[in-house]
Write a protein that holds these residues in place. Structure first.
Motif, mmCIF file in Angstrom:
data_model
loop_
_atom_site.group_PDB
_atom_site.id
_atom_site.type_symbol
_atom_site.label_atom_id
_atom_site.label_comp_id
_atom_site.label_asym_id
_atom_site.label_seq_id
_atom_site.Cartn_x
_atom_site.Cartn_y
_atom_site.Cartn_z
ATOM 1 N N ALA A 55 0.828 -1.199 0.000
ATOM 2 C CA ALA A 55 0.000 0.000 0.000
ATOM 3 C C ALA A 55 0.870 1.259 0.000
ATOM 4 N N GLU A 56 1.985 1.220 0.719
ATOM 5 C CA GLU A 56 2.887 2.365 0.762
ATOM 6 C C GLU A 56 3.484 2.650 -0.609
ATOM 7 N N GLU A 57 3.821 1.584 -1.342
ATOM 8 C CA GLU A 57 4.385 1.769 -2.684
ATOM 9 C C GLU A 57 3.342 2.304 -3.659
ATOM 10 N N ASN B 263 -13.691 0.444 -6.040
ATOM 11 C CA ASN B 263 -13.696 -0.392 -4.835
ATOM 12 C C ASN B 263 -13.297 0.434 -3.616
ATOM 13 N N LYS B 264 -13.720 -0.043 -2.458
ATOM 14 C CA LYS B 264 -13.562 0.705 -1.217
ATOM 15 C C LYS B 264 -12.093 0.916 -0.847
ATOM 16 N N ASN B 265 -11.248 -0.090 -1.037
ATOM 17 C CA ASN B 265 -9.837 0.061 -0.692
ATOM 18 C C ASN B 265 -9.180 1.157 -1.517
ATOM 19 N N ALA B 266 -9.484 1.185 -2.814
ATOM 20 C CA ALA B 266 -8.927 2.231 -3.670
ATOM 21 C C ALA B 266 -9.458 3.596 -3.246
ATOM 22 N N ASN C 195 -10.324 4.556 -0.318
ATOM 23 C CA ASN C 195 -9.634 4.957 0.908
ATOM 24 C C ASN C 195 -8.248 5.519 0.621
ATOM 25 N N LEU C 196 -7.520 4.915 -0.323
ATOM 26 C CA LEU C 196 -6.198 5.436 -0.690
ATOM 27 C C LEU C 196 -6.307 6.836 -1.279
ATOM 28 N N PHE C 197 -7.277 7.038 -2.161
ATOM 29 C CA PHE C 197 -7.436 8.348 -2.778
ATOM 30 C C PHE C 197 -7.880 9.394 -1.754
ATOM 31 N N TYR C 198 -8.772 9.011 -0.829
ATOM 32 C CA TYR C 198 -9.160 9.947 0.243
ATOM 33 C C TYR C 198 -7.936 10.346 1.064
ATOM 34 N N LEU C 199 -7.083 9.376 1.340
ATOM 35 C CA LEU C 199 -5.871 9.624 2.122
ATOM 36 C C LEU C 199 -4.981 10.679 1.462
ATOM 37 N N LEU C 200 -4.965 10.683 0.141
ATOM 38 C CA LEU C 200 -4.159 11.655 -0.609
ATOM 39 C C LEU C 200 -4.851 13.008 -0.787
ATOM 40 N N GLY C 201 -6.105 13.099 -0.374
ATOM 41 C CA GLY C 201 -6.813 14.371 -0.484
ATOM 42 C C GLY C 201 -7.803 14.456 -1.627
ATOM 43 N N PHE C 202 -8.061 13.345 -2.319
ATOM 44 C CA PHE C 202 -9.070 13.341 -3.376
ATOM 45 C C PHE C 202 -10.457 13.439 -2.752
ATOM 46 N N LYS C 203 -11.381 14.011 -3.506
ATOM 47 C CA LYS C 203 -12.771 14.150 -3.077
ATOM 48 C C LYS C 203 -13.670 13.638 -4.185
#
Length: 152
Positions: free
Chosen positions: A73-75, A101-104, A106-114
């Motif tokens: 996930a970090e990579e 999908n939910k996991n993806a 969550n990654l995009f939310y983490l980066l600041g996507f809306k």
């Protein structure tokens, strides 16, 4: 596994097509936006292990071809961060992505996507084959990121 990330160039086109042929991700007109792609290679062997691309539309871009074999996930986050930096370098104002999908998500939310409604997309992005294809996939959503948020 450690990866080296670099910008793709015209000489990478065939190896990138071969790599993408081993995945379920289909790309159209890759030749026209190869300069908006990043490649992740194994640090020791140099073997291509992943890619991410941005299909440009006027002053915005649509994330495409996020593939990372044997990546954590970090990579994946690192590769996404590098794509955001590339978008800024290419003077794009907004970056969009289709997520299903939910996991993806969550990654995009983490980066600041809306999230954004399809109707609110620029016309050229909204009419792209990628956005049109997402309309038939359950639970798909469009997300965006303002490149102005990126520090140099």
């Amino acid at each position: 596994m450690e990866h080296i990330v670099r910008k793709a160039n015209r000489e990478d086109l065939e190896s990138l097509k071969d790599f993408m042929g081993t995945t379920e991700v289909k790309l159209h007109d890759l030749e026209s936006w190869i300069d908006f792609c990043l490649l992740a290679s194994d640090a020791e062997s140099g073997v291509l292990k992943g890619t991410i691309g941005i299909q440009p539309f006027a002053d915005s871009g649509l994330l495409r071809a996020l593939v990372l074999k044997e990546g954590s996930a970090e990579e994946i986050l690192y590769l996404l961060q590098q794509a955001i930096k590339l978008a800024k370098e290419k003077n794009l104002g907004m970056l969009y992505c289709v997520v299903n999908n939910k996991n993806a998500s969550n990654l995009f939310y983490l980066l600041g996507f809306k999230e954004i409604n399809v109707e609110d997309l620029p016309v050229d992005v909204r009419e792209s084959s990628t956005v049109n294809a997402m309309k038939v996939v359950n639970n798909s959503k469009i997300m965006y990121y303002s490149i102005n948020n990126v520090d140099n």
